[in-house]
Design an enzyme around this catalytic site. Structure first.
Site, mmCIF file in Angstrom:
data_model
loop_
_atom_site.group_PDB
_atom_site.id
_atom_site.type_symbol
_atom_site.label_atom_id
_atom_site.label_comp_id
_atom_site.label_asym_id
_atom_site.label_seq_id
_atom_site.Cartn_x
_atom_site.Cartn_y
_atom_site.Cartn_z
ATOM 1 N N GLU A 174 -79.279 95.274 -60.476
ATOM 2 C CA GLU A 174 -80.407 94.365 -60.694
ATOM 3 C C GLU A 174 -81.198 94.047 -59.426
ATOM 4 O O GLU A 174 -80.618 93.772 -58.380
ATOM 5 C CB GLU A 174 -79.864 93.059 -61.290
ATOM 6 C CG GLU A 174 -80.938 92.066 -61.687
ATOM 7 C CD GLU A 174 -80.437 91.117 -62.755
ATOM 8 O OE1 GLU A 174 -80.437 91.510 -63.942
ATOM 9 O OE2 GLU A 174 -80.012 90.006 -62.397
ATOM 10 N N LYS A 183 -83.020 91.262 -57.958
ATOM 11 C CA LYS A 183 -82.975 89.817 -58.187
ATOM 12 C C LYS A 183 -83.234 89.098 -56.867
ATOM 13 O O LYS A 183 -82.445 89.204 -55.934
ATOM 14 C CB LYS A 183 -81.577 89.482 -58.732
ATOM 15 C CG LYS A 183 -81.345 88.035 -59.140
ATOM 16 C CD LYS A 183 -79.922 87.880 -59.672
ATOM 17 C CE LYS A 183 -79.687 86.557 -60.364
ATOM 18 N NZ LYS A 183 -78.288 86.405 -60.810
ATOM 19 N N LYS A 189 -85.996 92.458 -67.457
ATOM 20 C CA LYS A 189 -85.111 91.302 -67.552
ATOM 21 C C LYS A 189 -85.952 90.035 -67.519
ATOM 22 O O LYS A 189 -86.511 89.671 -66.500
ATOM 23 C CB LYS A 189 -84.137 91.340 -66.378
ATOM 24 C CG LYS A 189 -83.030 90.311 -66.430
ATOM 25 C CD LYS A 189 -81.967 90.744 -67.377
ATOM 26 C CE LYS A 189 -80.529 90.414 -67.066
ATOM 27 N NZ LYS A 189 -80.180 89.661 -65.923
ATOM 28 N N GLU A 217 -77.728 89.811 -75.180
ATOM 29 C CA GLU A 217 -76.829 89.010 -74.339
ATOM 30 C C GLU A 217 -76.198 87.854 -75.105
ATOM 31 O O GLU A 217 -76.882 87.089 -75.791
ATOM 32 C CB GLU A 217 -77.617 88.470 -73.150
ATOM 33 C CG GLU A 217 -76.785 87.563 -72.267
ATOM 34 C CD GLU A 217 -77.499 87.159 -70.992
ATOM 35 O OE1 GLU A 217 -78.039 88.043 -70.306
ATOM 36 O OE2 GLU A 217 -77.521 85.954 -70.695
ATOM 37 N N ASN A 249 -72.374 87.525 -71.036
ATOM 38 C CA ASN A 249 -72.708 86.894 -69.763
ATOM 39 C C ASN A 249 -71.667 85.811 -69.490
ATOM 40 O O ASN A 249 -71.556 84.852 -70.253
ATOM 41 C CB ASN A 249 -74.118 86.288 -69.821
ATOM 42 C CG ASN A 249 -74.605 85.862 -68.438
ATOM 43 O OD1 ASN A 249 -73.885 85.975 -67.453
ATOM 44 N ND2 ASN A 249 -75.836 85.379 -68.378
ATOM 45 N N GLU A 275 -71.602 90.893 -67.800
ATOM 46 C CA GLU A 275 -72.717 90.418 -66.989
ATOM 47 C C GLU A 275 -72.319 89.236 -66.120
ATOM 48 O O GLU A 275 -71.704 88.284 -66.604
ATOM 49 C CB GLU A 275 -73.868 89.936 -67.887
ATOM 50 C CG GLU A 275 -74.442 90.964 -68.827
ATOM 51 C CD GLU A 275 -75.587 90.359 -69.634
ATOM 52 O OE1 GLU A 275 -75.582 90.489 -70.863
ATOM 53 O OE2 GLU A 275 -76.473 89.731 -69.030
ATOM 54 N N SER A 276 -72.729 89.316 -64.863
ATOM 55 C CA SER A 276 -72.606 88.237 -63.874
ATOM 56 C C SER A 276 -71.232 88.139 -63.213
ATOM 57 O O SER A 276 -70.207 88.531 -63.778
ATOM 58 C CB SER A 276 -72.937 86.859 -64.471
ATOM 59 O OG SER A 276 -74.222 86.836 -65.037
HETATM 60 O O1 LIG Z 1 -76.194 87.921 -59.780
HETATM 61 P P1 LIG Z 1 -75.038 88.205 -60.708
HETATM 62 O O2 LIG Z 1 -73.993 87.127 -60.720
HETATM 63 O O3 LIG Z 1 -74.455 89.569 -60.419
HETATM 64 O O4 LIG Z 1 -75.625 88.223 -62.199
HETATM 65 C C1 LIG Z 1 -76.481 89.265 -62.651
HETATM 66 C C2 LIG Z 1 -76.988 88.996 -64.064
HETATM 67 O O5 LIG Z 1 -75.910 88.987 -64.950
HETATM 68 C C3 LIG Z 1 -77.788 87.711 -64.146
HETATM 69 O O6 LIG Z 1 -78.882 87.877 -63.295
HETATM 70 C C4 LIG Z 1 -78.272 87.377 -65.554
HETATM 71 C C5 LIG Z 1 -77.606 87.566 -66.709
HETATM 72 N N1 LIG Z 1 -78.332 87.157 -67.762
HETATM 73 C C6 LIG Z 1 -79.502 86.680 -67.327
HETATM 74 C C7 LIG Z 1 -80.577 86.164 -68.042
HETATM 75 C C8 LIG Z 1 -81.670 85.796 -67.338
HETATM 76 C C9 LIG Z 1 -81.701 85.870 -65.953
HETATM 77 C C10 LIG Z 1 -80.632 86.375 -65.236
HETATM 78 C C11 LIG Z 1 -79.512 86.796 -65.914
#
Ligand SMILES: O=P(O)(O)OC[C@@H](O)[C@@H](O)c1c[nH]c2ccccc12
Length: 272
Positions: free
Chosen positions: A59, A61, A121, A170, A191, A221-222
């Site tokens: 990503e 970001k 995204k 998601e 997520n 995710e995340s």
């Molecule tokens: O930075 P991380 O912890 O690796 O997370 C990425 C991603 O999962 C996260 O940006 C995200 C997951 N779902 C979202 C919905 C909107 C905005 C952002 C997100």
């Protein structure tokens, strides 16, 4: 009002401003002229039986509401090229402006620089944004179950599919997984960050993944800090991981992606 509700208020305002500049009819013409969508389901190994690889969705970001500024990304296209070189299956580009400091300009720059599937995204809450994604050459869109009712979820998923795109649907709770599956999602993300509170709890993934139907690609995710987190997700059923912060902060993101892929594949092999 939850964090998610609050974000969506801003997203809707920005979207209405864009709609007056580029009416939907014009977007539809642009979408018709856009290059054909790439197959994100295949790129994520959806059709492989069994799925032996761990795919990485890398990503772009800049900032997040939970952590503030993450990295100074001077050139998103250059970062994306490194992601592609490292073996990312898909690149995710945040386009939400107010909280994530993203933009469609970032998306366009990345689109021009790489050939792999791109995820737009954003907090997609209106058909306009789905057309907009395709007009900008997106191959997948994000649909957040917690932000949509069933009619919207089904409608946006159907529109994405009609336009030849996929959707990363998601979820966070078991109930949201069931709604995603019932709507016909082919790529389902869990997520581990609760968008209503922004709390991260990696331990929820293990209990959620088994609820996702076999045909769907499972995305964790995340919260990936390093290879150990990837191994954990892969050991508990992830086919792919979506990683933002850890990659934008890494001086060698291509190497990190390769490492995550290898660690994930080893964990999948050990699971079998
Ligand atoms: O930075 P991380 O912890 O690796 O997370 C990425 C991603 O999962 C996260 O940006 C995200 C997951 N779902 C979202 C919905 C909107 C905005 C952002 C997100």
């Amino acid at each position: 009002m939850t964090v998610l509700d609050d974000i969506i208020v801003g997203v809707r305002e920005d979207l209405e401003a864009r709609r007056t500049q580029v009416p939907l009819e014009e977007l539809k013409l642009l979408a018709a002229q856009a290059p054909a969508p790439r197959d994100a389901y295949a790129a994520l190994g959806g059709a492989e039986e069994p799925r032996q690889q761990l795919k990485v969705i890398a990503e772009v970001k800049r900032k997040s509401p939970s952590k503030g500024a993450l990295a100074e990304i001077a050139d998103p296209a250059e970062l994306a090229v490194r992601y592609e070189q490292g073996g990312a299956a898909v690149i995710s580009v945040l386009t939400e402006q107010r909280r994530f400091n993203g933009s469609l300009a970032d998306f366009d720059a990345v689109r021009a620089a790489v050939d792999i599937p791109l995820l737009r995204k954003d907090f997609n809450v209106d058909e306009y944004q789905i057309w907009e994604a395709r007009a900008h050459g997106a191959d997948l869109v994000l649909l957040i179950v917690a932000a949509l009712d069933d009619e919207q979820l089904r409608g946006f998923l159907a529109l994405a599919h009609e336009l030849g795109m996929e959707a990363l649907v998601e979820t966070h709770t078991a109930e949201e997984i069931d709604r995603a599956a019932a709507a016909g999602a082919r790529i389902i993300g869990v997520n581990v960050r609760n968008l209503k509170t922004l709390d991260v709890d990696r331990s929820i993934f293990a209990g959620r993944a088994g609820r996702i139907p076999a045909g769907a690609v499972v995305v964790a995710e995340s919260g990936v800090r390093g290879a150990a987190d990837v191994e954990h997700y892969a050991a508990h059923g992830a086919n792919a991981v979506l990683v933002g912060e850890a990659l934008v902060k890494d001086n060698a993101p291509a190497e990190a992606i390769a490492e995550f892929g290898a660690a994930g594949a080893a964990a999948i092999a050990a699971r079998a």
